[in-house]
Scaffold this active site. Structure first.
Site, PDB file in Angstrom:
ATOM      1  N   SER A 135       4.749   2.367   7.903  1.00 36.81           N
ATOM      2  CA  SER A 135       4.384   1.248   7.035  1.00 36.81           C
ATOM      3  C   SER A 135       5.542   0.853   6.128  1.00 36.81           C
ATOM      4  CB  SER A 135       3.180   1.627   6.174  1.00 36.81           C
ATOM      5  OG  SER A 135       2.029   1.812   6.957  1.00 36.81           O
ATOM      6  N   ASP A 165       0.216  -7.535   1.444  1.00 38.50           N
ATOM      7  CA  ASP A 165       0.612  -6.139   1.651  1.00 38.50           C
ATOM      8  C   ASP A 165       2.129  -5.982   1.654  1.00 38.50           C
ATOM      9  OD1 ASP A 165       0.199  -3.441   1.890  1.00 38.50           O
ATOM     10  OD2 ASP A 165       0.025  -3.459   4.062  1.00 38.50           O
ATOM     11  N   HIS A 174       0.810  -1.215   0.000  1.00 42.75           N
ATOM     12  CA  HIS A 174       0.000   0.000   0.000  1.00 42.75           C
ATOM     13  C   HIS A 174       0.845   1.267   0.000  1.00 42.75           C
ATOM     14  CE1 HIS A 174       0.427  -0.135   4.522  1.00 42.75           C
ATOM     15  NE2 HIS A 174       0.443   1.174   4.358  1.00 42.75           N
TER      16      HIS A 174
END
Length: 344
Positions: free
Chosen positions: A192, A115, A85
């Protein structure tokens, strides 16, 4: 009128003053705090230079806003792991190294189902690299360190413990990511794709998500999942998965039918539709059939069926146990592979 009283503290007083929290600590406990601090410092010194800032440019044609996050170099020749993402479908990204240099990288493979994305640095630069560890050796309560760029604050370090193991987290594609690590090491947007590290400085997870509104509940994709994803992308340019060509939904088994057939499980996957010429259609499965097991492994819900259809089953005879009508039978099916996967 307010009366202010100022108290001056001499250098001698400052040198002998001890915080209350430490004053309550016994001499035997103080080395433990020192050891904890030194463990975190050692991890940061060792792995910090391998952590990068990842910037994916916006793409107006694809209506992609672009993304910013973190990544970690996992090989000296320039392989970098981050979150899917973060790259958001980009083919090229910019990386900012710990020493503030910027380099270009291309996206080798992007797997939204876990992911994770794998990048390759295209500039000719020497890069420090971190090592992927074995997440199966983790224990609850174990010290972990997270490094990343939360909210634009580069090279931020947080520490905590492994709160839980074996969690499942639903990816943006709807698939479940298995074996997710839960930690209380503080994460924020921008973390992230950054590494979750053991006290030995090994990458044991890739930080991926937090629960909005919660405190101390953060998640990382396990390093063993990352290792598999990396190997698949390096070999095939993508993560291969098997499919059988059905859309299914989790349904409870009628109690009377379960008793008649001698079943212990209480649910299965009812086939709602089949794709023409799919492995399921060729094997003779019908709409309304209920899948109970795959190669002897119970299928109690749609997620079970998805998880069991790994790359190792592509082109391999696989036995499905199903209820057809009011009979239990076994059907041999040969799962296939394709780039754009259906629900299962």
């Amino acid at each position: 009128m307010f009366d202010f009283h100022l108290s001056l503290v001499s250098d001698e007083d400052t040198a002998t003053e001890v915080p209350a929290s430490l004053a309550e600590t016994t001499p035997d406990e103080r080395p433990l705090f020192d050891a904890y601090s030194q463990a975190v410092v050692d991890v940061v010194d060792r792995v910090g230079p391998a952590v990068v800032r990842v910037e994916a440019p916006p793409d107006r044609d694809k209506r992609q806003r672009g993304g910013t996050g973190s990544g970690v170099v996992i090989s000296p020749d320039g392989l970098v792991l981050t979150n899917s993402h973060v790259v958001q479908g980009a083919t090229a990204v910019r990386l900012t190294l710990a020493d503030t240099r910027t380099v270009k990288a291309r996206v080798l493979g992007d797997d939204p189902h876990t992911d994770l994305a794998l990048l390759r640095v295209v500039d000719d630069v020497a890069l420090p690299a971190a090592r992927l560890g074995n997440s199966k050796t983790l224990r609850r309560g174990q010290l972990v360190v997270a490094i990343g760029n939360p909210l634009g604050f580069e090279s931020t370090v947080t520490a905590g413990v492994v709160s839980a193991l074996g969690r499942s987290l639903r990816s943006r594609t709807g698939r479940l990511i298995d074996d997710v690590i839960q930690t209380d090491a503080a994460l924020n947007p921008g973390n992230s794709g950054g590494p979750l590290l053991s006290s030995q400085g090994e990458v044991i997870g890739i930080n991926t998500a937090v629960i909005a509104g919660a405190q101390g509940i953060c998640f990382a994709v396990a390093s063993n999942t990352a290792s598999y994803t990396v190997s698949e992308i390096v070999r095939h340019g993508r993560v291969r998965r098997a499919f059988i060509g059905v859309a299914g939904q989790t349904v409870p088994l009628p109690r009377r039918l379960a008793l008649v057939l001698g079943l212990r499980q209480v649910s299965g996957v009812a086939i709602a539709s089949l794709e023409p010429d799919s492995p399921a259609a060729k094997a003779g499965l019908q709409q309304g059939d209920i899948v109970l097991a795959l190669d002897g492994e119970p299928v109690t819900g749609a997620d079970d069926l998805v998880q069991l259809l790994g790359a190792g089953r592509i082109g391999v005879d696989t036995t499905l146990t199903v209820i057809a009508g009011r009979e239990r039978k076994q059907v041999v099916i040969v799962p296939a592979e394709r780039n754009q996967e259906p629900p299962t």
